[in-house]
Motif scaffolding. Sequence first.
Motif, PDB file in Angstrom:
ATOM      1  N   ILE A  59       4.707  -9.032  68.895  1.00  0.00           N
ATOM      2  CA  ILE A  59       5.672  -9.167  67.990  1.00  0.00           C
ATOM      3  C   ILE A  59       6.553 -10.316  68.090  1.00  0.00           C
ATOM      4  CG2 ILE A  59       5.941  -6.771  67.742  1.00  0.00           C
ATOM      5  CD1 ILE A  59       8.445  -6.778  69.804  1.00  0.00           C
ATOM      6  N   LYS A  60       7.258 -10.815  67.018  1.00  0.00           N
ATOM      7  CA  LYS A  60       8.064 -11.888  67.129  1.00  0.00           C
ATOM      8  C   LYS A  60       9.362 -11.840  66.361  1.00  0.00           C
ATOM      9  CE  LYS A  60       5.791 -13.744  62.994  1.00  0.00           C
ATOM     10  NZ  LYS A  60       5.202 -12.453  62.625  1.00  0.00           N
ATOM     11  N   PRO A  61      10.528 -12.485  66.621  1.00  0.00           N
ATOM     12  CA  PRO A  61      11.789 -12.294  66.177  1.00  0.00           C
ATOM     13  C   PRO A  61      11.574 -12.172  64.458  1.00  0.00           C
ATOM     14  CG  PRO A  61      11.972 -13.732  67.657  1.00  0.00           C
ATOM     15  CD  PRO A  61      10.671 -13.524  67.506  1.00  0.00           C
ATOM     16  N   GLY A  62      12.386 -11.053  63.838  1.00  0.00           N
ATOM     17  CA  GLY A  62      11.971 -10.843  62.446  1.00  0.00           C
ATOM     18  C   GLY A  62      11.129  -9.850  61.937  1.00  0.00           C
ATOM     19  N   ASP A  63      10.304  -9.501  62.888  1.00  0.00           N
ATOM     20  CA  ASP A  63       9.072  -8.524  62.689  1.00  0.00           C
ATOM     21  C   ASP A  63       9.805  -7.009  62.533  1.00  0.00           C
ATOM     22  OD1 ASP A  63       7.028 -10.548  62.741  1.00  0.00           O
ATOM     23  OD2 ASP A  63       6.218  -9.806  64.544  1.00  0.00           O
ATOM     24  N   THR A  64       9.200  -6.294  61.581  1.00  0.00           N
ATOM     25  CA  THR A  64       9.640  -4.949  61.348  1.00  0.00           C
ATOM     26  C   THR A  64       8.310  -4.034  61.427  1.00  0.00           C
ATOM     27  OG1 THR A  64       9.418  -4.779  59.015  1.00  0.00           O
ATOM     28  CG2 THR A  64      11.755  -5.330  59.971  1.00  0.00           C
ATOM     29  N   MET A  65       8.508  -2.785  62.215  1.00  0.00           N
ATOM     30  CA  MET A  65       7.187  -2.120  62.164  1.00  0.00           C
ATOM     31  C   MET A  65       7.643  -0.572  61.749  1.00  0.00           C
ATOM     32  SD  MET A  65       7.035  -3.903  65.784  1.00  0.00           S
ATOM     33  CE  MET A  65       8.613  -4.525  65.306  1.00  0.00           C
ATOM     34  N   ASP A  66       7.263  -0.165  60.918  1.00  0.00           N
ATOM     35  CA  ASP A  66       7.397   1.278  60.221  1.00  0.00           C
ATOM     36  C   ASP A  66       6.370   2.233  61.262  1.00  0.00           C
ATOM     37  OD1 ASP A  66       9.337   0.417  58.736  1.00  0.00           O
ATOM     38  OD2 ASP A  66       8.077   0.599  57.116  1.00  0.00           O
ATOM     39  N   ARG A  67       6.829   3.257  61.745  1.00  0.00           N
ATOM     40  CA  ARG A  67       5.965   4.382  62.228  1.00  0.00           C
ATOM     41  C   ARG A  67       6.287   5.720  61.990  1.00  0.00           C
ATOM     42  NH1 ARG A  67       3.797   0.235  63.090  1.00  0.00           N
ATOM     43  NH2 ARG A  67       2.742  -0.418  64.985  1.00  0.00           N
ATOM     44  N   ALA A  68       5.408   6.615  61.683  1.00  0.00           N
ATOM     45  CA  ALA A  68       5.527   7.872  61.504  1.00  0.00           C
ATOM     46  C   ALA A  68       5.256   8.814  62.569  1.00  0.00           C
ATOM     47  CB  ALA A  68       4.696   8.315  60.209  1.00  0.00           C
ATOM     48  N   PHE A  69       5.859   9.975  62.628  1.00  0.00           N
ATOM     49  CA  PHE A  69       5.429  10.856  63.780  1.00  0.00           C
ATOM     50  C   PHE A  69       6.003  12.222  63.087  1.00  0.00           C
ATOM     51  CE2 PHE A  69       9.578   9.286  65.157  1.00  0.00           C
ATOM     52  CZ  PHE A  69      10.163  10.457  65.552  1.00  0.00           C
ATOM     53  N   LYS A  70       5.197  13.295  63.794  1.00  0.00           N
ATOM     54  CA  LYS A  70       5.590  14.558  63.573  1.00  0.00           C
ATOM     55  C   LYS A  70       6.118  15.371  64.596  1.00  0.00           C
ATOM     56  CE  LYS A  70       1.710  15.058  60.345  1.00  0.00           C
ATOM     57  NZ  LYS A  70       2.424  15.080  59.100  1.00  0.00           N
ATOM     58  N   LEU A  71       7.137  16.197  64.141  1.00  0.00           N
ATOM     59  CA  LEU A  71       7.966  17.163  65.343  1.00  0.00           C
ATOM     60  C   LEU A  71       7.548  18.509  64.587  1.00  0.00           C
ATOM     61  CD1 LEU A  71      11.446  15.916  65.453  1.00  0.00           C
ATOM     62  CD2 LEU A  71       9.646  15.666  67.335  1.00  0.00           C
ATOM     63  N   VAL A  72       6.529  19.178  65.660  1.00  0.00           N
ATOM     64  CA  VAL A  72       5.808  20.400  65.282  1.00  0.00           C
ATOM     65  C   VAL A  72       6.555  21.460  66.049  1.00  0.00           C
ATOM     66  CG1 VAL A  72       3.695  21.809  65.041  1.00  0.00           C
ATOM     67  CG2 VAL A  72       3.910  19.187  64.753  1.00  0.00           C
ATOM     68  N   ASN A  73       6.880  22.669  65.542  1.00  0.00           N
ATOM     69  CA  ASN A  73       7.340  23.855  66.365  1.00  0.00           C
ATOM     70  C   ASN A  73       6.229  24.627  66.392  1.00  0.00           C
ATOM     71  OD1 ASN A  73       8.473  26.093  67.178  1.00  0.00           O
ATOM     72  ND2 ASN A  73      10.277  26.100  65.933  1.00  0.00           N
ATOM     73  N   LYS A  74       5.764  24.675  67.361  1.00  0.00           N
ATOM     74  CA  LYS A  74       4.302  25.585  67.752  1.00  0.00           C
ATOM     75  C   LYS A  74       4.881  26.620  68.425  1.00  0.00           C
ATOM     76  CE  LYS A  74       0.567  23.789  68.634  1.00  0.00           C
ATOM     77  NZ  LYS A  74      -0.602  23.237  69.226  1.00  0.00           N
ATOM     78  N   GLY A  75       6.186  27.027  68.654  1.00  0.00           N
ATOM     79  CA  GLY A  75       6.524  28.273  69.270  1.00  0.00           C
ATOM     80  C   GLY A  75       6.906  29.442  68.210  1.00  0.00           C
ATOM     81  N   SER A  76       7.519  30.523  68.940  1.00  0.00           N
ATOM     82  CA  SER A  76       7.606  31.776  67.927  1.00  0.00           C
ATOM     83  C   SER A  76       9.060  31.730  67.614  1.00  0.00           C
ATOM     84  CB  SER A  76       7.152  33.045  68.361  1.00  0.00           C
ATOM     85  OG  SER A  76       7.813  33.104  69.857  1.00  0.00           O
ATOM     86  N   ILE A  77       9.911  30.782  68.121  1.00  0.00           N
ATOM     87  CA  ILE A  77      11.444  30.818  67.955  1.00  0.00           C
ATOM     88  C   ILE A  77      11.888  29.734  67.272  1.00  0.00           C
ATOM     89  CG2 ILE A  77      13.682  30.608  69.323  1.00  0.00           C
ATOM     90  CD1 ILE A  77      12.483  32.046  71.680  1.00  0.00           C
ATOM     91  N   ASN A  78      12.853  29.889  66.306  1.00  0.00           N
ATOM     92  CA  ASN A  78      13.372  28.616  65.322  1.00  0.00           C
ATOM     93  C   ASN A  78      14.242  27.732  66.523  1.00  0.00           C
ATOM     94  OD1 ASN A  78      12.208  29.951  63.134  1.00  0.00           O
ATOM     95  ND2 ASN A  78      14.374  30.699  62.658  1.00  0.00           N
TER      96      ASN A  78
END
Length: 196
Positions: A59-78
């Motif tokens: 990376i160098k000054p001025g670079d932007t990097m978009d990243r996607a990720f998921k938060l998954v509730n795999k439990g039985s409680i909200n």
Amino acid sequence: MGVKKKLGLGLASAALGLSLVGGGTYAYFSDKEVSESSFAAGTLDLELNPETVIDVPNIKPGDTMDRAFKLVNKGSINIKKIKLLSDYSVENMGDAANTEDLGEYIRVNFLFNADKLNDVVYSTTLSKMKEMDPNVLGKNVFTPLMERKGLKAGTTDDMIVQFEFIDNGEDQNQFQGDKLKLNWSFEAFQGKDEEK
């Protein structure tokens, strides 16, 4: 034998007879019900997918990097709220001696969603995140993104984050070859008591 004695013996015999009859032939109706109950504790299970949010070289000054990720509730409680603890370390791999922290020059923009990448929910730098109370990020980032309802059991929220190497318009050669290792810890919490 006198009348009184005969009457007394008769009453005694009658009382004895009643006690024998009553004691030997005592009967009644009955019924029985058994209650089988149970308590099963729910599970609180937050999963991050992918586990590595960003891993980018050169990376160098001025670079932007978009990243996607998921938060998954795999439990039985909200999940009612999520805290994010941020930490990092910098390895100076270059020739120059650093006088500044590379984390001060990596801006983190939490974006609303994939369709509205320009809508920044919250913006800060890695150095500020490292010192920040994790409740601040929860309140400003996750609560708005999860529409104030939390993350229901069995559901997923998509998150978009943009990292930007800030170009300050000056010589930033001291950062050449540096490597920043970022560690984000997401912590989930259940909601308030519920009537079941």
